[in-house]
Enzyme design. Structure first.
Site, short mmCIF file in Angstrom:
data_model
loop_
_atom_site.label_atom_id
_atom_site.label_comp_id
_atom_site.label_asym_id
_atom_site.label_seq_id
_atom_site.Cartn_x
_atom_site.Cartn_y
_atom_site.Cartn_z
N HIS A 52 -3.04 17.41 22.74
CA HIS A 52 -2.33 17.72 23.97
C HIS A 52 -2.84 19.01 24.62
CE1 HIS A 52 0.65 16.73 26.80
NE2 HIS A 52 1.61 16.34 25.99
N ASP A 89 -3.73 15.31 28.83
CA ASP A 89 -2.36 15.20 29.31
C ASP A 89 -1.78 13.84 28.95
OD1 ASP A 89 -2.52 17.72 30.44
OD2 ASP A 89 -3.21 16.95 32.38
#
Length: 423
Positions: free
Chosen positions: A395, A399
């Site tokens: 992450h 995204d």
């Protein structure tokens, strides 16, 4: 007679030290030229160390699990001629270090030597007289089979290098009646045994990499179900028509193809992240790591330039790489340089999994098993072949929306497989 010393070789890539994984010889063994004496491991691969000479083993330079510097003494061998090593004056002989000092004659007279017995053939049912604390050589898979069958491996004759117990030895032992304590007990018998397994070699590397990945990567997973009915029909049709001439296709090359096509629109997912330098490298080439389970643990050989490979070309290379990894023959080059990883447990794939990102990559695509189940299509309940993709991402780099769109793109390609071949 002379002494030949084998030093830990320079394996390349600037590696200064390696881990000693396993010995295939012991002090006193007579070995032949080119015989493999030990396995050592770098950060990327297991490497076999052969002996350049024939002779008798005098001393071993380390214990399995020990990290040794390149150039340090690995093994000493007594050879014909002068050898390549001369001990300094007054140095303690290697033989005295390799074996205990013989007992005085009067002590030996009280404990006469037991005549040596011939080694039984691998298929013989004779019990091998090992000491209770002696751990015989065997792979993890052989140890698990023996544990499940309630067999103590110290009673099983090993026909492999340095007495290593093979699957065939276990088969032979189990097929013969036994009258000693090596007899397999009932599966429901009360047990009090235990076994300590040193975390060394590949198992240690796996543990270190998994711990490092979970500590450093901001993991998140995304799961999507895919209707692979049309894809499976295409696969079976291609195998029926071309299987004999081009080889059988599994689902993996189709998945690789779908990833390659989808990644054209998501270059941020085919990337590696150097978090120390704070640099993301987006790769044009798609080097797919194929997670492969072997007897000794998980390895990830790399399908290079998957973007340029044909369906059958990639399939053949995946098969070759998997065999090399499972037989511990994969080279360092074949185990490094991946830009994204594909992992599958095949029929054991379960419903959902949460694979660990193979750092420094930022994405891993996990494949769960294919099952037939009822689904609603155009208002009608029909039976379709369904399969889940369970994928994980870093992450810090990827995204959530991009990860979802990427997997949806893969889904669209697999559900409409003709699109895999449209340019």
């Amino acid at each position: 007679m002379g002494t030949h010393v084998i030093k830990m070789p320079d394996i390349g890539e600037g590696i200064a030290q390696v881990e000693l994984v396993e010995w295939f010889v012991k002090v006193g063994d007579v070995i032949a030229e080119d015989q493999v004496v030990a396995d050592v491991m770098t950060d990327k691969a297991t490497v076999e160390i052969p002996s350049p000479v024939s002779g008798k083993v005098l001393a071993l330079g380390g214990q399995p699990g020990e990290v040794m510097a390149v150039g340090s003494e690995l093994i000493r061998i007594e050879v014909e001629g002068s050898g390549n090593h001369v001990d300094p004056p007054q140095a303690k002989p290697v033989e005295a270090q390799a074996a205990p000092t013989p007992a005085p004659a009067e002590v030996r007279a009280e404990s006469p030597a037991v005549p040596s017995q011939p080694t039984p053939a691998p298929s013989a049912a004779a019990i091998v007289p090992r000491q209770a604390n002696e751990k015989p050589l065997a792979s993890p898979a052989v140890r698990k089979r023996a544990l499940d069958a309630g067999i103590e491996l110290r009673y099983v004759h090993g026909s492999g290098p340095a007495g290593r117990i093979l699957h065939e030895d276990l088969d032979g032992f189990m097929s013969k009646p036994h009258t000693s304590s090596g007899q397999a007990p009932s599966g429901y018998a009360k047990r009090s045994d235990s076994e300590q397994v040193a975390v060394i070699g590949l198992r240690r590397k796996i543990a270190q990499r998994m711990q490092d990945a979970k500590r450093r990567v901001a993991h998140f997973s995304y799961v999507e179900e895919i209707d692979v009915t049309a894809l499976e029909a295409l696969r079976q049709q291609l195998n029926h028509k071309y299987g004999d001439s081009r080889g059988k296709l599994t689902l993996l090359p189709f998945l690789v193809r779908a990833m390659v096509v989808a990644l054209r629109d998501f270059p941020q997912i085919n990337a590696t992240y150097d978090d120390e330098a704070q640099v993301i490298t987006r790769h044009g080439a798609v080097h797919v790591g194929i997670a492969t389970q072997g007897d000794n643990g998980l390895m990830v050989p790399v399908l290079r330039h998957a973007e340029a490979g044909s369906l059958w070309g990639n399939a053949s290379e995946i098969t070759r790489l998997a065999h090399a990894a499972r037989s511990n023959k994969a080279s360092r080059e074949e185990l490094s340089g991946s830009t994204i990883t594909l992992t599958s447990l095949g029929a054991l794939g379960g419903i959902v999994s949460t694979p660990v990102v193979n750092t420094p990559e930022v994405a891993i695509v996990g494949v769960n098993r294919m099952v037939e189940r009822p689904v609603v299509v155009d208002g009608q309940i029909v039976v379709r072949k369904m399969m889940n993709l369970s994928s994980s991402f870093d992450h810090r780099v990827v995204d959530g929306m991009d990860a979802a769109l990427f997997i949806q793109a893969v889904r669209g390609l697999l559900e409409q497989p003709a699109c895999l071949f449209v340019e």
